[in-house]
Motif scaffolding. Structure first.
Motif, PDB file in Angstrom:
ATOM      1  N   ASN A  75     -12.741   4.476   7.464  1.00  0.00           N
ATOM      2  CA  ASN A  75     -12.435   3.543   6.084  1.00  0.00           C
ATOM      3  C   ASN A  75     -12.260   4.102   4.979  1.00  0.00           C
ATOM      4  O   ASN A  75     -12.031   3.262   4.344  1.00  0.00           O
ATOM      5  N   ARG A  76     -12.427   5.707   5.038  1.00  0.00           N
ATOM      6  CA  ARG A  76     -12.305   6.008   3.963  1.00  0.00           C
ATOM      7  C   ARG A  76     -11.128   6.969   3.581  1.00  0.00           C
ATOM      8  O   ARG A  76     -10.892   8.197   4.412  1.00  0.00           O
ATOM      9  N   GLU A  77     -10.279   6.164   2.608  1.00  0.00           N
ATOM     10  CA  GLU A  77      -8.844   7.051   2.684  1.00  0.00           C
ATOM     11  C   GLU A  77      -8.980   8.295   2.021  1.00  0.00           C
ATOM     12  O   GLU A  77      -7.723   8.749   2.126  1.00  0.00           O
ATOM     13  N   GLU A 102      -0.811  10.208   8.940  1.00  0.00           N
ATOM     14  CA  GLU A 102      -1.772  10.358   8.674  1.00  0.00           C
ATOM     15  C   GLU A 102      -2.751   9.122   8.552  1.00  0.00           C
ATOM     16  O   GLU A 102      -4.191   8.573   9.128  1.00  0.00           O
ATOM     17  N   GLY A 103      -1.818   7.967   8.292  1.00  0.00           N
ATOM     18  CA  GLY A 103      -2.417   6.860   8.421  1.00  0.00           C
ATOM     19  C   GLY A 103      -2.941   6.204   9.451  1.00  0.00           C
ATOM     20  O   GLY A 103      -3.898   5.701   9.597  1.00  0.00           O
ATOM     21  N   HIS A 146      -6.284   7.778  10.590  1.00  0.00           N
ATOM     22  CA  HIS A 146      -7.494   6.852  10.084  1.00  0.00           C
ATOM     23  C   HIS A 146      -7.459   4.983  11.258  1.00  0.00           C
ATOM     24  O   HIS A 146      -8.687   4.897  11.456  1.00  0.00           O
ATOM     25  N   ARG A 147      -6.585   4.969  11.735  1.00  0.00           N
ATOM     26  CA  ARG A 147      -7.063   3.578  12.578  1.00  0.00           C
ATOM     27  C   ARG A 147      -6.970   4.117  13.589  1.00  0.00           C
ATOM     28  O   ARG A 147      -7.765   3.490  14.429  1.00  0.00           O
ATOM     29  N   THR A 164       0.872  -1.148  -0.272  1.00  0.00           N
ATOM     30  CA  THR A 164       0.021   0.311  -0.321  1.00  0.00           C
ATOM     31  C   THR A 164       1.172   1.224   0.173  1.00  0.00           C
ATOM     32  O   THR A 164       2.139   1.385   0.448  1.00  0.00           O
ATOM     33  N   LEU A 206       0.726   3.588   1.709  1.00  0.00           N
ATOM     34  CA  LEU A 206       0.699   4.295   3.382  1.00  0.00           C
ATOM     35  C   LEU A 206       2.252   2.956   3.982  1.00  0.00           C
ATOM     36  O   LEU A 206       3.478   3.764   4.496  1.00  0.00           O
TER      37      LEU A 206
END
Length: 391
Positions: A303-305, A111-112, A115-116, A2, A4
């Motif tokens: 879950n919306r990247e 940023e990742g 989200h997590r 990915t 990320l």
């Protein structure tokens, strides 16, 4: 692989090539922000060597990087994770396009992580709500909701944005129609509460401040409570017939939400009891249901990247808005009543006949208009209008 993972490799490769870049990252990028455990262990080792004053970090930026920087980092990280070899730093170095862009790569990693983290705490809130729904409590749900709210505020400050609710556009608005399990006990409690309010309508005065129609699980019960609230607001009498008439005026009988027999059964005047306790239970169930919906919405947003961290945090705070409202109203319901009577409360000895008077006033025939005062020409002939009194 990915994007990320590429970003994590790039930021580590940049620090291997230029240890001075660590000074720009150590203030806000933490090891727990990395998704892969090996990357988190390597970055934690870099921070530890920096704190210990490793020669590579203090060396001249234009000079060559000592080989000990790579070997010492891998050795330190190997104490906390397995599978790291001396060749892995060379793979990370080759994955870095530009060492001077380490801050940009670090922002991608952060940023990742945002989200997590949002998805993780939203999932914990949903699990707590499902558990409390089965046990009949709200403590764990309220705790997890507060933790999620605090995490969103912390992430907003870490990202450098203002933690304020933002309504999402239609393209990103999550679906709120999440089905909830409704038990027979919930329906029975709602019916008993409505019957208590019809039997002793003065109890509405204390409940209307914190009990809302949406707190009821059954749509028909919501309409009956709306009818009770409307009658109470207008000061009209409350009984089986007035509630049925008000429900009909609101269209609840036409659209099939209610039928006349159901209204008469729920509004049984023989039902009696204290409504405050039942109302508190209904608000508690409403809090758990609202928390489940909010957690589902926040999880879908996380879950919306494509969402930027600032947007994700703002939309998530907006999704938690209804939950905050139910928590506030539950705290009002659980607060002890003051010893002295409230200013808006009626004395216990005051009769409720004024409600009937208010209802009759709407159908009372209007009085005749007053007779206009005589003009100056008419005042000279008083006998034409009326006879004077003997006085």
């Amino acid at each position: 692989m990915t994007p990320l993972v590429h970003a994590e490799q790039a930021v580590l490769g940049a620090v291997f090539l230029d240890p001075g870049q660590l000074e720009k990252l150590s203030g806000w990028l933490r090891p727990e922000h990395f998704e892969r455990p090996a990357h988190a262990a390597l970055y934690a080792a870099m921070l530890k060597l920096q704190a210990e004053g490793h020669p590579a970090v203090a060396a001249d930026a234009d000079g060559p990087v000592p080989l000990a920087w790579l070997t010492d980092t891998v050795q330190q990280a190997g104490n906390h994770t397995r599978g790291l070899t001396a060749a892995y730093p060379h793979l990370l170095v080759s994955a870095c396009p530009r060492p001077k862009h380490a801050v940009v790569y670090g922002r991608m990693v952060l940023e990742g992580a945002i989200h997590r983290s949002v998805a993780l705490h939203a999932g914990r809130l949903q699990q707590a709500a499902l558990a409390d729904l089965g046990s009949g409590t709200v403590d764990e749900t309220m705790h997890r909701a507060q933790v999620l709210s605090d995490v969103l505020v912390h992430l907003a400050r870490l990202w450098g944005t203002e933690p304020r609710p933002i309504p999402p556009p239609d393209a990103y608005a999550p679906h709120s129609g999440l089905p909830h399990s409704v038990t027979d006990q919930m329906l029975a409690d709602e019916e008993f509460l409505l019957g208590c309010l019809v039997s002793r309508s003065e109890q509405l005065l204390g409940l209307v401040r914190w009990l809302r129609p949406d707190d009821f699980t059954d749509p028909g019960h919501q309409q009956i409570y709306r009818a009770l609230g409307a009658l109470h607001h207008r000061g009209e009498p409350i009984d089986q017939l007035t509630v049925l008439w008000e429900a009909q005026r609101r269209g609840a009988l036409t659209d099939g939400t209610l039928d006349a027999e159901q209204v008469r059964r729920v509004c049984d005047p023989l039902v009696g009891g204290a409504a405050e306790h039942l109302g508190e239970q209904i608000v508690s169930v409403s809090l758990v249901r609202t928390a489940t919906t909010a957690a589902h919405q926040v999880n879908a947003l996380a879950n919306r990247e494509a969402l930027a961290p600032g947007q994700l945090i703002g939309y998530a705070l907006h999704a938690l808005g209804p939950l905050d409202d139910v928590r506030r109203r539950l705290s009002i319901a659980q607060a002890p009543e003051p010893v002295s009577g409230r200013a808006d409360a009626r004395p216990a000895s005051q009769p409720l006949s004024h409600r009937a008077d208010a209802a009759l006033a709407r159908s009372r025939i209007a009085d005749s208009p007053p007779v206009p005062a005589p003009t100056s020409s008419q005042s000279t002939h008083p006998a034409r209008h009326s006879r004077r009194s003997p006085s």
